[in-house]
Every structure is written in C-alpha cells, then in structure tokens.
Scaffold this motif. Structure first.
Motif, mmCIF file in Angstrom:
data_model
loop_
_atom_site.group_PDB
_atom_site.id
_atom_site.type_symbol
_atom_site.label_atom_id
_atom_site.label_comp_id
_atom_site.label_asym_id
_atom_site.label_seq_id
_atom_site.Cartn_x
_atom_site.Cartn_y
_atom_site.Cartn_z
ATOM 1 N N ILE A 87 -6.118 -4.706 -11.659
ATOM 2 C CA ILE A 87 -6.677 -3.706 -11.254
ATOM 3 C C ILE A 87 -5.833 -3.135 -10.085
ATOM 4 O O ILE A 87 -5.585 -2.175 -9.696
ATOM 5 C CB ILE A 87 -8.021 -3.482 -11.145
ATOM 6 C CG1 ILE A 87 -8.417 -1.929 -10.937
ATOM 7 C CG2 ILE A 87 -8.631 -4.389 -10.150
ATOM 8 C CD1 ILE A 87 -9.567 -1.571 -10.903
ATOM 9 N N SER A 88 -5.682 -4.264 -9.131
ATOM 10 C CA SER A 88 -4.993 -4.195 -7.910
ATOM 11 C C SER A 88 -3.546 -3.656 -8.050
ATOM 12 O O SER A 88 -3.290 -2.626 -7.518
ATOM 13 C CB SER A 88 -5.095 -5.359 -6.992
ATOM 14 O OG SER A 88 -4.564 -5.085 -5.894
ATOM 15 N N ALA A 89 -3.021 -4.136 -8.894
ATOM 16 C CA ALA A 89 -1.410 -3.737 -9.247
ATOM 17 C C ALA A 89 -1.493 -2.267 -9.847
ATOM 18 O O ALA A 89 -0.563 -1.784 -9.575
ATOM 19 C CB ALA A 89 -0.935 -4.742 -10.222
ATOM 20 N N ILE A 90 -2.514 -2.060 -10.899
ATOM 21 C CA ILE A 90 -2.585 -0.712 -11.229
ATOM 22 C C ILE A 90 -2.643 0.244 -10.139
ATOM 23 O O ILE A 90 -2.094 1.478 -10.438
ATOM 24 C CB ILE A 90 -3.468 -0.548 -12.341
ATOM 25 C CG1 ILE A 90 -2.934 -1.245 -13.424
ATOM 26 C CG2 ILE A 90 -3.815 0.849 -12.589
ATOM 27 C CD1 ILE A 90 -3.772 -1.284 -14.740
ATOM 28 N N GLN A 91 -3.270 0.142 -8.903
ATOM 29 C CA GLN A 91 -3.617 1.172 -7.913
ATOM 30 C C GLN A 91 -2.078 1.628 -7.432
ATOM 31 O O GLN A 91 -2.210 2.669 -6.960
ATOM 32 C CB GLN A 91 -4.508 0.595 -6.966
ATOM 33 C CG GLN A 91 -3.700 -0.102 -6.023
ATOM 34 C CD GLN A 91 -4.693 -0.408 -4.736
ATOM 35 O OE1 GLN A 91 -5.120 0.408 -4.044
ATOM 36 N NE2 GLN A 91 -4.645 -1.751 -4.211
ATOM 37 N N GLN A 92 -1.159 0.778 -7.443
ATOM 38 C CA GLN A 92 0.127 1.373 -6.919
ATOM 39 C C GLN A 92 0.877 2.436 -7.895
ATOM 40 O O GLN A 92 1.801 2.990 -6.990
ATOM 41 C CB GLN A 92 0.968 0.364 -6.552
ATOM 42 C CG GLN A 92 0.435 -0.714 -5.476
ATOM 43 C CD GLN A 92 1.532 -2.138 -5.428
ATOM 44 O OE1 GLN A 92 2.623 -1.986 -5.655
ATOM 45 N NE2 GLN A 92 0.998 -3.153 -4.712
ATOM 46 N N GLN A 93 0.552 2.419 -8.733
ATOM 47 C CA GLN A 93 1.071 3.685 -9.804
ATOM 48 C C GLN A 93 -0.086 4.507 -10.127
ATOM 49 O O GLN A 93 0.519 5.527 -11.138
ATOM 50 C CB GLN A 93 1.680 3.034 -11.028
ATOM 51 C CG GLN A 93 2.848 1.824 -10.622
ATOM 52 C CD GLN A 93 3.624 1.554 -11.778
ATOM 53 O OE1 GLN A 93 3.536 1.938 -12.823
ATOM 54 N NE2 GLN A 93 4.089 0.154 -11.957
ATOM 55 N N THR A 94 -0.981 4.870 -9.714
ATOM 56 C CA THR A 94 -2.161 5.761 -10.031
ATOM 57 C C THR A 94 -2.448 6.714 -8.941
ATOM 58 O O THR A 94 -3.007 6.065 -7.922
ATOM 59 C CB THR A 94 -3.228 5.002 -10.631
ATOM 60 O OG1 THR A 94 -3.028 4.203 -11.671
ATOM 61 C CG2 THR A 94 -4.344 5.912 -11.289
ATOM 62 N N PRO A 95 -2.340 8.021 -8.763
ATOM 63 C CA PRO A 95 -2.701 8.707 -7.850
ATOM 64 C C PRO A 95 -4.214 8.697 -7.672
ATOM 65 O O PRO A 95 -4.883 8.732 -8.516
ATOM 66 C CB PRO A 95 -2.106 10.064 -8.239
ATOM 67 C CG PRO A 95 -2.005 10.112 -9.849
ATOM 68 C CD PRO A 95 -1.684 8.529 -10.088
ATOM 69 N N SER A 96 -4.549 8.849 -6.527
ATOM 70 C CA SER A 96 -6.054 8.690 -5.889
ATOM 71 C C SER A 96 -6.934 7.574 -6.150
ATOM 72 O O SER A 96 -8.048 7.576 -5.973
ATOM 73 C CB SER A 96 -6.953 9.814 -6.508
ATOM 74 O OG SER A 96 -6.015 11.118 -6.291
ATOM 75 N N LEU A 97 -6.166 6.619 -6.570
ATOM 76 C CA LEU A 97 -7.067 5.344 -6.849
ATOM 77 C C LEU A 97 -6.600 4.363 -5.958
ATOM 78 O O LEU A 97 -5.757 4.096 -5.375
ATOM 79 C CB LEU A 97 -6.298 4.572 -8.449
ATOM 80 C CG LEU A 97 -6.937 3.112 -8.573
ATOM 81 C CD1 LEU A 97 -8.639 3.318 -8.890
ATOM 82 C CD2 LEU A 97 -6.275 2.525 -9.747
ATOM 83 N N VAL A 98 -7.740 3.798 -5.278
ATOM 84 C CA VAL A 98 -7.759 2.861 -4.123
ATOM 85 C C VAL A 98 -8.439 1.586 -4.508
ATOM 86 O O VAL A 98 -9.592 1.648 -5.185
ATOM 87 C CB VAL A 98 -8.114 3.145 -2.898
ATOM 88 C CG1 VAL A 98 -7.352 4.212 -2.327
ATOM 89 C CG2 VAL A 98 -9.502 3.696 -3.026
ATOM 90 N N VAL A 99 -8.165 0.306 -4.418
ATOM 91 C CA VAL A 99 -8.779 -0.868 -4.640
ATOM 92 C C VAL A 99 -8.604 -1.942 -3.228
ATOM 93 O O VAL A 99 -7.316 -1.868 -2.719
ATOM 94 C CB VAL A 99 -8.038 -1.692 -5.759
ATOM 95 C CG1 VAL A 99 -8.867 -2.824 -6.071
ATOM 96 C CG2 VAL A 99 -8.066 -0.666 -7.052
ATOM 97 N N GLN A 100 -9.762 -2.319 -2.947
ATOM 98 C CA GLN A 100 -9.732 -3.510 -1.821
ATOM 99 C C GLN A 100 -10.686 -4.478 -2.173
ATOM 100 O O GLN A 100 -11.631 -4.475 -3.132
ATOM 101 C CB GLN A 100 -9.942 -2.752 -0.651
ATOM 102 C CG GLN A 100 -11.498 -2.384 -0.626
ATOM 103 C CD GLN A 100 -11.919 -1.756 0.743
ATOM 104 O OE1 GLN A 100 -12.179 -0.593 0.802
ATOM 105 N NE2 GLN A 100 -11.669 -2.428 1.860
ATOM 106 N N PRO A 101 -10.525 -5.808 -1.955
ATOM 107 C CA PRO A 101 -11.406 -6.841 -1.958
ATOM 108 C C PRO A 101 -12.615 -6.655 -1.440
ATOM 109 O O PRO A 101 -12.865 -5.890 -0.345
ATOM 110 C CB PRO A 101 -10.765 -7.949 -1.388
ATOM 111 C CG PRO A 101 -10.045 -7.444 -0.101
ATOM 112 C CD PRO A 101 -9.254 -6.218 -0.687
#
Length: 768
Positions: A87-101
C-alpha cells in the motif's frame, strides 16, 4: 547528481504539458471499439489506445469512465510492471492517499484519504479508511506494510465518504484489493528477486482445473530483507522483514447461474523493529533526567551531568538517519489468517450473494519509544478475532433503466490487548500495564439505486442505517496500584467495563450526465460517519475514562471523466467540499478535583476540507504511455479547543500535504524476440505536519517538501515466457522522514522515522 536530477524532473514536468499538442499530430487508431467492447479490438490497435478498466466501486461491474465516483484503479499489469507490492508504494500514484507507519507497529500502517486519518490503532477504534480484500472488510491494519501483493487482479482506491454500499461506514474512503480467481486452464508463474540490503524474494502461483466447473488457484511468497536500518548499540538490523504468505481459492460453478468461491490465506511476518532518530530533548524533562542517570549513575541529576547528557543527545541529531541506538532489543511478529465463503446465484436480472468471513490477527511488538535513552520500553500483545456476514442483492429492472444494490451487513470484532510499558527504568519508574478486552458489534441495512431519467442522464439515491455497540473492559495497573478511576469501580476490584451505542443514517445523492460517449459529468453528495469509542489508556482520573462520540463528514463533489482523440487521452477530475464535525482528537484536559492535567480523546473540533483530484493518462504514439495525478487538499479547522480552553484551530491536519504530484512514463520497444520497456515515475509532495498537538515547535514537527524518482527496465521474452526487470526505488537516494513522534508535552522528547533509502534489485518472472 544534482544536474541529472534536475533534468529528470524537467523532462517529467514537460511530458504532461506537451501531451495535448503532441496528440494532435498522433495517428488515429485503426479501430475504436464501442464502450465496453474490448474484445472487438485487435491486439495491434489496443497498443495504440488506453486500456479499458473495469471496476466494482459501486458493487457492480462498470467501466471506470462510466463510474460517477472518484476512484483510482490499478490493474494486474500496473501492479506487476510498476513494482507496486504494498500500500505504501501505491500512495505515490494515487491522489489524496497518504500512508505512514504505525508508531507502535513497524509493519502496520496509518492510512488517510482527503485529510481523513485515524492515528490510534487500538482494536476498538474505527479507521477512517476501510480496507477490503475480496469484498471482505478488514478492521485492522497490522501487517499491511509488508510486500504481499502477489497475483492480484486489481486495486481500487475510492475517495470520499463510503456511507451506503460498504461494510463499515467510513469517512475517508475505501481501499479495495481483489485477488485473481481460479480459471479453467492450467497456468502458473514463478518470480525470483534479489536486491540490495540482501533482499531475497520468491513467489509462485499455480492454477489447476480439477473437474468440469471446478478450479483451484494457490499462491505462495517468501521475502527476506536485512533492512536498511541498524541498531549500532547491539549491532542488530532494523526495518528488516521476514515474510511468508500463502493464499488459496477454490471456485465451483454449481450450474449456469450459481457460483461458490472458497478462499483462505495465511501470513506471518517478523522484524527487529523500526528506526527512531533523536530530534528534540527538552532540558529538565523526565526523559532528559533518565538519560543523564543512565549515563552517569547517581550523579546524573547534577547540572554538569544534565548538560553532558543533553550534549550526547544533540550530537546524534543530524547524523546517519539509518543508524540509531537502542539499549534493549525489540522486534515484532505478526501472524494473520482468514477464510471466506462467497456464494452467488442469479435469478433473472437479480444476483443474490452471501459472503461469510472469519479472520484472526496475532501481533506481538516490543520496542523502545526513544533512541539513546530507555524512556519507555513497551511490549504490545494484540489478539483480534473478526467475523463478518453480508447478504446482498443486485440487479436491473425497468428494461435496464434501473440498477440497484441492497443488503444486510453484520460485523463482530473481539480483541484482547495487553500493553506492558516499562517507564523510565533508570529512575526506577513503575510498570504501566494496560489490559483490555473489547468487542465491537455492528448491524447495517443499505440500498442504492440508479435510474436513467433519460438515455444519458442518471440519478442515484442511497441510504444506509447502521447500529453499533462497543464494550470495553479494562484492568489497568501502574506498578502494584490500580490505574483506573476509583469512583467508577465497584466491589474493590480493579476492573472497569463500559459500553457505548451509536446509530447513524448515511446517504448518497447523485446525478450524472453523459452528453457524449466519451464524457461523463457528475455531482454527488454523501455522508459518512466513524464510530465513537471508549478510551483504553485510562488513569485514575475519571475524566480520562469518558467515552467519545462518533464523528461525521458530509461531502459535496462535482467531477468529470473524459476520453479524447480516439481514446488516446484520458482526463478525470473531481472537486469536493467536506463539512467535518465532532472530530475526535487527543487533547489535554484538566484533572478532576484540581488534580494534574491529563490527555483524552474528545470530540474537540470542526473543520472544512476543500480539494481537487486530477488524473491523466495518454498514449501519444504507439507504445508510449504517459500518466500523472495531482491533488490539492486544503483542510482547515473552524474551531479546535482543548479541555484547558486553548485554541488549536491554526494546526494542520496530521501528515496532510496541501499538494501532491505524480508523473510516470513508459515506452514499449518491440523486438524480434519480445519487447523492452523502460519506465520512470516521479512523486512530489509539499510540506506536512507529521504530528500536530504533541507540543514540539511546529518547524520541528513539519517535514519539508520532497520528491522521489523510481525507475525500471523490463525485458520480456516470447519464448520462453520470461520477463527480467531491473528496478530502483528512490533512485536519487532522497533523504526524508515518513513519521515523527511527538511527546514533548508529556515526556519532553521528539523523535523521527526516516523514509526508505535507494533500493535497487532485479526480478525474474517465468510464466507457463
């Protein structure tokens, strides 16, 4: 290096700017199929146009371009070619999605969409973004950061409140994963990979037709990674992974109108823990004194020792971000397994579906919450059992003008959670133990229908009624003393049971219009809510045990989806306004009867969120694919006041950049024996406050804007069917932080977690 990086950014920035004029001179495709008629296009002409994408964002199969909601979809080809394995890799190509540990689970994630983010990962706390695997809601994010995206059919990311069609009502959106189903032919795949930091990966899939209408698909994966971090005190790796993952699906076609799918999966992941680096230590704080005593013994409380201890801390600031000092070993073991039964039967124009699922999570994490000094060495043992049942009917009526979906949903989660916290051992601090048993039970009935008012005009109406009940029993102790409010206890027993009930009526209203075959305009409003809860980290103060109410968001959105120049250019955009009320935030509150202040979750704020999401894909010439996404998110509190009457309305939302931008390009070069495809991706985000309300200066909590570049080149051979991919993530070795943990107000310390450095590797994929 700087010049190379600048040129790369310039090329990527220019690529989208010149798409439109470049397309004006592009050769038209030889044939353009009717919408939804991908089978009618030859392989040659398909390479000249954008791929059709089918999604189930509205619980039925639709073309992405015909779906009047904001959704980003990744196909199996996207996930494979672009090395999107978590999911962390996908955030770089999805607008408005943020992922953190997760600050208490190195393999768990904190997920936010459009400013909606829940930082507390306690089992009895609802998440702002729902995760669904094969239409089964997964209530916890433990283990979600490991690389387990193997043999995936597609990923869909829905933005905005999901209040009428999905299992758990969420305010931010839904993250949906669909695994590939068994097929009626023998096929298989093997992948081998190696990368720096001694990363080894092997995965495989085999699909076996067993009998007429019966097929089995089995997937397995093993990943080892020594990690890019190091605990130099004990010479141990950090941010390492050891993962085993298995999944199986059995599909039975029990007649022309009946399907049975049995699924099961198992995952075990292990790590030595994550990195924390020093950033701020407040002079005279409990953490500062503990560090001084650890280093200088009984003399640690003298001014000279305190100054020397502070110098030790400050000397480590700004050093190698991938090295840290922990006095005690840590680690985490996450074990998850689940099974589901999916039954569907079609009666005329109506499909009936029943999905029954069970899942267990066992997660044990041991970690230091501060480097250099043992402020709090914690052991967190979490056991979760989850059961879901969904009955759903969907179909069409009125000669196809009416499409509908309705159903019933049941959710039951039971959890045992034990957190043992060794507080300031250098100062002979006590052991704070949090023992909780919690249960969440939810019932829901929902329905949504779309009606074609005219051939190109549709109206959508949806309603959902949800009834939640939460119960939590706490047996908290501080040393030998009971750490629960005495006024709330009965019979002299250190045990407190509380329950809360909540109900909600959510809705969706929408109108969409297709003035041409290639343009969809839509407007919609929806409401979602996130359940309230009961605090688990209580103290002897009764105010710390008060439950908090649900929060609610009402969203207004307009958007369009369009394709141009014979499906060579795709441009989708959405603008939204969200009214966010009863926001749950952890704030300082005054103590009871004049006692010391404490912290507690309160419905402390109201806010508005305004934003725009834009996505663009293009095929300007055969073989060349260009894409990009842009998001603007302006989240502002209208009011935010803690229990002391202090306003926090000027604070930013946690880990919410105002701007994000992603660009990507790939070009397929045909060869006599196969093809060669180089690809590059660029991701940039503006600054963000990674941990508001902790007490540290804003500048120290804020991560500046940063950008990342990923690259890969794949050689695909026709005979044998073999693909060799060389890849790099964070190609220019950008240094940035993904999280900061601020306890300045309570403990006088601020720490930071660095992002992943440059990772390079090679992957071999063989299919049969």
């Amino acid at each position: 290096m700087i010049a190379t990086k600048f040129v790369c950014r310039l090329l990527f920035g220019s690529s989208l700017a010149v798409i439109a004029p470049a397309l004006a001179f592009a050769q038209a495709p030889t044939a353009i199929p009717e919408k939804g008629d991908a089978a009618g296009t030859s392989e040659e002409s398909q390479s000249n146009v954008l791929e059709e994408i089918i999604v189930t964002a509205r619980r039925s199969e639709e073309r992405l371009q015909n779906t009047p909601v904001a959704v980003t979809a990744f196909t199996a080809a996207d996930l494979s070619s672009e090395n999107l394995n978590n999911i962390s890799a996908i955030q770089q190509q999805t607008p408005s999605l943020v992922v953190q540990p997760n600050p208490t689970s190195s393999m768990g994630s904190v997920i936010g969409i459009r400013g909606q983010l829940q930082n507390d990962q306690a089992p009895n706390v609802d998440q702002s973004v729902g995760i669904y695997v094969d239409d089964v809601y997964v209530g916890q994010t433990y283990g979600s950061l490991v690389d387990n995206y193997v043999d995936i059919d597609r990923v869909e990311v829905l933005r905005g409140p999901q209040g009428t069609l999905y299992g758990r009502n969420t305010t931010g959106g839904a993250f949906k994963i669909y695994n590939r189903l068994p097929t009626d032919r023998i096929e298989g795949e093997v992948r081998l990979g190696y990368g720096n930091y001694d990363r080894y990966e092997i995965s495989g899939m085999v699909n076996l037709p067993i009998a007429e209408g019966v097929a089995l698909r089995v997937v397995g994966s093993h990943v080892e990674d020594d990690g890019y971090g190091r605990n130099v005190t004990l010479d141990e790796p950090l941010n390492d992974k050891n993962l085993e993952f298995f999944r199986a699906a059995l599909k039975i076609d029990a007649g022309p109108d009946t399907s049975v799918i049995l699924r099961a999966d198992y995952q075990r992941a292990e790590t030595n823990g994550f990195l924390l680096n020093p950033l701020l230590l407040v002079y005279g704080s409990s953490t500062h004194i503990a560090l001084s005593v650890e280093r200088f013994g009984a003399a640690g409380t003298t001014p000279a020792a305190l100054n020397a201890a502070l110098a030790i801390w400050n000397e480590q600031i700004g050093g190698d971000p991938y090295e840290t000092e922990y006095a005690i070993s840590g680690g985490e073991v996450s074990e998850l397994w689940g099974a589901s039964l999916d039954l569907s039967h079609t009666l005329g124009n109506v499909t009936l579906q029943a999905i029954t699922a069970y899942r267990e999570i066992d997660n044990v994490a041991e970690y230091d919450l501060t480097p250099i000094v043992t402020r709090n060495h914690a052991i967190q043992d979490t056991r979760v059992k989850q059961f879901t049942q969904e009955l759903r009917a969907s179909g069409t009526a009125a000669d196809g003008r009416l499409t509908f979906t309705g159903g019933l949903f049941y959710y039951l989660l039971k959890a045992n959670d034990i957190g043992t916290n060794f507080l300031l051992p250098a100062l002979n601090g006590p052991v704070f133990t949090i023992r909780t048993k919690s249960e969440t039970e939810s019932y829901a009935a929902y329905g949504q229908a779309s009606y074609a008012i005219a051939e190109s005009l549709r109206a959508t109406v949806g309603l959902r009624y949800t009834k939640d009940k939460k119960t939590l029993t706490a047996n908290n102790t501080l040393g030998a003393a009971c750490a629960l409010p005495p006024a709330l206890l009965t019979g002299g027993v250190c045990s407190l049971t509380q329950d809360v009930d909540a109900s909600n009526l959510s809705y969706t209203l929408g109108l969409d219009w297709s003035p041409t075959q290639d343009l969809l305009l839509y407007a919609r409003t929806s409401r979602g809510f996130k359940g309230g809860g009961i605090p688990s980290r209580t103290t002897a103060d009764p105010l710390s045990a008060e439950p908090f109410r649900p929060e609610q968001v009402t969203d207004y959105e307009i958007g369009f989806k369009s394709e141009w120049l014979g499906r060579k250019l795709r441009l989708n955009a959405a603008a939204y306004y969200a009214d966010y009320t009863d926001i749950q935030r952890t704030v300082i509150i005054p103590g009871s009867a004049g006692g010391p202040s404490t912290t507690a979750v309160r419905n402390a704020a109201e806010a508005t969120i305004i934003g725009v999401d834009v996505e663009r894909m293009a095929v300007p010439v055969p073989g060349l694919e260009l894409g990009g996404a842009l998001a603007y998110t302006d989240a502002k509190y209208q009011n935010f006041t803690d229990g002391l009457g202090i306003s926090h309305a000027s604070e930013r939302f946690q880990n919410q950049p105002k701007w994000t931008l992603s660009l990507r390009a790939g070009y397929t070069i045909d060869l006599p024996f196969g093809s060669l495809r180089p690809e590059m991706e660029y991701f940039w985000r503006s600054s963000a406050d990674l941990f508001p309300s902790g007490g540290a200066p804003v500048a120290l909590r804020t991560e500046d804007s940063f950008d990342l570049v990923n690259a890969r080149i794949a050689l695909e051979l026709n005979d044998p069917a073999l693909t060799i991919t060389v890849w790099a993530r964070n190609l220019f070795d950008q240094r940035y932080d993904v999280a900061r943990f601020d306890t300045v107000q309570s403990n006088g310390v601020l720490t930071t977690t660095p992002g992943e450095p440059r990772r390079i590797g090679v992957t071999l994929r063989a299919a049969f």
